[in-house]
Design a protein around this motif. Structure first.
Motif: not given
Length: 234
Positions: A18-26, A28-30, A212-214
């Motif tokens: 999840i953290r990596e997907a958030c980072a890839s999508a720009g 925030a981790e939370d 989905a996160i992206e």
């Protein structure tokens, strides 16, 4: 390695993804919450997940919630209904469930409103929208969303509308999966308002949550990637 150790490792791996997907999508981790889906898994498995910091659990059946809640009544748990609901289960929801993510029909909304009002309760709800062409998937038709939101606002004060939920097509075609998630986000953007901001987008499961996160998910529903292989015995 104990079962608890195995779950801890699986949970840590999911959280890292999840953290990596958030980072890839720009993002925030939370910005993305994790809803562990405990359907078909034992009360002991839920207890292990709770010991790892989880307090909300997704379930498909009111009967299973009732059984687990009785076994785990000493724990502070919130049960989230993510499965298709029949109107005759509204009483069970009003008694045992903290949130419904599969609200998709006016008759269901009205039944829940009646039961919740009688119980003096309000709950958070997400409107489930059908973004996949599969007949096996449930959900409100996308073009019916504006009228449905208007009905909820006018007639169902016990249902606090928080956002939208969907299940993507079951496909190896990532573009087709991504399109389901994108459609939900676009519907949210088109129909949110100051009164109903639709802040939450519950979309993404064990096999597709990075996509989905992206596409803007704010909550992913993860079962087997946390609890292990699922065995459908009932």
């Amino acid at each position: 390695m104990t079962a608890a150790d195995s779950m801890a490792r699986r949970l840590a791996a999911v959280q890292q993804r999840i953290r990596e997907a958030c980072a890839s999508a720009g993002r925030a981790e939370d910005s993305v919450a994790l809803l562990p889906v405990s359907k078909t898994f034992s009360a002991d498995a839920v207890r292990e997940a709770h010991a790892l910091g989880m307090s909300r659990f997704g379930e498909n059946k009111t009967q299973e919630i009732r059984q687990k809640a009785a076994e785990l009544d000493a724990l502070d748990l919130r049960w989230v209904m993510i499965g298709h609901l029949q109107t005759n289960k509204a009483k069970d929801v009003a008694r045992d469930v903290a949130e419904v993510q599969s609200l998709d029909r006016i008759d269901l909304a009205d039944a829940l409103q009646t039961r919740l009002a009688a119980a003096g309760r309000e709950i958070d709800v997400l409107v489930q929208v059908k973004t996949s062409p599969e007949e096996s998937k449930f959900g409100l038709a996308p073009d019916a969303l504006p009228a449905f939101l208007a009905h909820l606002a006018a007639h169902c004060p016990a249902l606090r509308v928080q956002g939208l939920m969907t299940m993507a097509i079951n496909s190896d075609d990532s573009a087709a999966v991504r399109a389901c998630f994108r459609l939900l986000r676009e519907l949210r953007d088109a129909h949110r308002s100051a009164a109903v901001p639709l802040a939450r987008l519950s979309m993404g499961m064990s096999g597709d949550f990075e996509l989905a996160i992206e596409e803007g998910s704010t909550e992913v529903r993860i079962g087997s990637a946390i609890f292990g292989a699922r065995h459908y015995d009932h």
